[in-house]
Design a protein around this motif. Sequence first.
Motif, short mmCIF file in Angstrom:
data_model
loop_
_atom_site.label_atom_id
_atom_site.label_comp_id
_atom_site.label_asym_id
_atom_site.label_seq_id
_atom_site.Cartn_x
_atom_site.Cartn_y
_atom_site.Cartn_z
N ASN A 1 0.87 -1.17 0.00
CA ASN A 1 0.00 0.00 0.00
C ASN A 1 0.91 1.22 0.00
N ARG A 2 0.36 2.40 0.16
CA ARG A 2 1.19 3.60 -0.01
C ARG A 2 2.27 3.73 1.06
N ASP A 3 2.15 2.99 2.15
CA ASP A 3 3.12 3.10 3.24
C ASP A 3 3.85 1.81 3.55
N SER A 4 3.57 0.72 2.83
CA SER A 4 4.22 -0.54 3.18
C SER A 4 4.45 -1.41 1.96
N PHE A 5 5.27 -2.43 2.17
CA PHE A 5 5.76 -3.29 1.10
C PHE A 5 6.05 -4.63 1.76
N ALA A 6 5.39 -5.71 1.33
CA ALA A 6 5.53 -6.99 2.02
C ALA A 6 5.63 -8.14 1.03
N VAL A 7 6.38 -9.18 1.41
CA VAL A 7 6.63 -10.35 0.56
C VAL A 7 6.39 -11.60 1.39
N VAL A 8 5.76 -12.63 0.76
CA VAL A 8 5.63 -13.93 1.41
C VAL A 8 5.63 -15.02 0.34
N ARG A 9 6.12 -16.19 0.73
CA ARG A 9 6.11 -17.37 -0.15
C ARG A 9 5.36 -18.50 0.56
N ASP A 10 4.93 -19.50 -0.22
CA ASP A 10 4.21 -20.62 0.36
C ASP A 10 5.16 -21.53 1.14
N ALA A 11 4.60 -22.59 1.73
CA ALA A 11 5.36 -23.46 2.63
C ALA A 11 6.48 -24.22 1.93
N ILE A 12 6.34 -24.47 0.64
CA ILE A 12 7.38 -25.19 -0.10
C ILE A 12 8.36 -24.23 -0.75
N ALA A 13 7.91 -23.04 -1.08
CA ALA A 13 8.75 -21.97 -1.64
C ALA A 13 9.45 -22.40 -2.93
N CYS A 14 8.68 -22.99 -3.82
CA CYS A 14 9.28 -23.44 -5.07
C CYS A 14 9.29 -22.35 -6.14
N LYS A 15 8.53 -21.27 -5.94
CA LYS A 15 8.55 -20.16 -6.88
C LYS A 15 9.69 -19.21 -6.52
N PRO A 16 10.52 -18.84 -7.47
CA PRO A 16 11.73 -18.09 -7.14
C PRO A 16 11.44 -16.69 -6.63
N ALA A 17 12.31 -16.22 -5.75
CA ALA A 17 12.21 -14.85 -5.23
C ALA A 17 13.54 -14.48 -4.59
N VAL A 18 13.90 -13.21 -4.71
CA VAL A 18 15.10 -12.71 -4.07
C VAL A 18 14.80 -11.29 -3.58
N ILE A 19 15.32 -10.96 -2.41
CA ILE A 19 15.15 -9.63 -1.82
C ILE A 19 16.53 -9.01 -1.64
N ALA A 20 16.64 -7.71 -1.89
CA ALA A 20 17.87 -6.97 -1.66
C ALA A 20 17.52 -5.71 -0.89
N GLU A 21 18.43 -5.30 0.02
CA GLU A 21 18.15 -4.15 0.88
C GLU A 21 19.41 -3.34 1.09
N THR A 22 19.28 -2.01 0.97
CA THR A 22 20.34 -1.07 1.33
C THR A 22 19.71 0.04 2.16
N ASP A 23 20.52 1.00 2.59
CA ASP A 23 19.97 2.14 3.31
C ASP A 23 19.08 2.99 2.41
N ASP A 24 19.27 2.89 1.09
CA ASP A 24 18.54 3.73 0.14
C ASP A 24 17.27 3.10 -0.39
N TRP A 25 17.15 1.77 -0.36
CA TRP A 25 16.00 1.12 -0.97
C TRP A 25 15.85 -0.33 -0.50
N VAL A 26 14.66 -0.87 -0.72
CA VAL A 26 14.38 -2.30 -0.59
C VAL A 26 13.79 -2.74 -1.92
N ALA A 27 14.25 -3.87 -2.44
CA ALA A 27 13.75 -4.35 -3.72
C ALA A 27 13.51 -5.84 -3.67
N MET A 28 12.59 -6.30 -4.50
CA MET A 28 12.27 -7.71 -4.60
C MET A 28 12.04 -8.04 -6.06
#
Length: 298
Positions: free
Chosen positions: A240-267
């Motif tokens: 939403n305009r103030d938040s950003f959230a990520v979740v995967r299922d219990a097996i997590a077979c669909k790929p995903a990667v998160i990166a974080e710095t002081d300047d940004w968060v990306a997925m």
Amino acid sequence: MCGIVGLHLRNPELHPRLGELLTDMLCEMQDRGADSAGVAVYGDPTWTPPGQGAVSLLELDLPAAEVEAAIGTALGVPVAVRAVDATLVVTVPVPSEELLAAARAAYPDALVAGFGADLAVLKGVGAPRDLAASWGLAGAQGWQGVGHTRMATESAVDPSGCHPYAVGPDQCLVHNGSFSNHATIRRELRAAGVEFDSENDTEVGARFVAKALADGKDVEVALKELCATFDGFYTLLVSNRDSFAVVRDAIACKPAVIAETDDWVAMASEYRALAGLPGVENARIWEPEPEVVYAWTR
């Protein structure tokens, strides 16, 4: 298959580059889904001027001036309509829910792609690179963007089947995977009065989360309840305009990667979509754990 990208900018100096960075991320995911695409952009001062409610409309083949007149007459205030390729982004200095009601009354057959303060949602059928160019996405500004490239498996290739699904105020959801019990949950939500725009399984997840948030739950609780309710394989990004959230299922077979710095968060679904971000060489990078909700607040 499908590809997901999301970028949350912590450093205001990067806000003018949001569209440029999001475009590069989205286009890197074209190989994961080339039949359609969509983006949600938070904070672009041209598409969604500060302090105004906004509604993004699709499947409304009318001149912008005609839409301005119809909705403006209903609300009694000046309305601005910006045509961004096939999307009409309507803005007005009233709450977005009031604008949404007026837009639906005036154009009941139009598809509402999204609504909320500071939120523009653009969707289209075709190659993501072509769509990003037609939207002028590289020139967008703001503090947060979410994108999706689709390989259709669950429903028709049309605007109603494109992600993001932005069905609650300021909210959107994108999804890689499939929900195997979506038909059952759809029936339950319909029985509770929830209406749907498509047959896409992703919309069921978006409506489920939107209802949980409307009931007063926070995004982490909403996503934990989704994990307990939905069967299937999925990676989800919810914003939403103030938040950003990520979740995967219990097996997590669909790929995903998160990166974080002081300047940004990306997925993203794959690291190559993150490789061009400024300072990524110094980022903390990890693969999200199964059924763990990762959330950030502006």
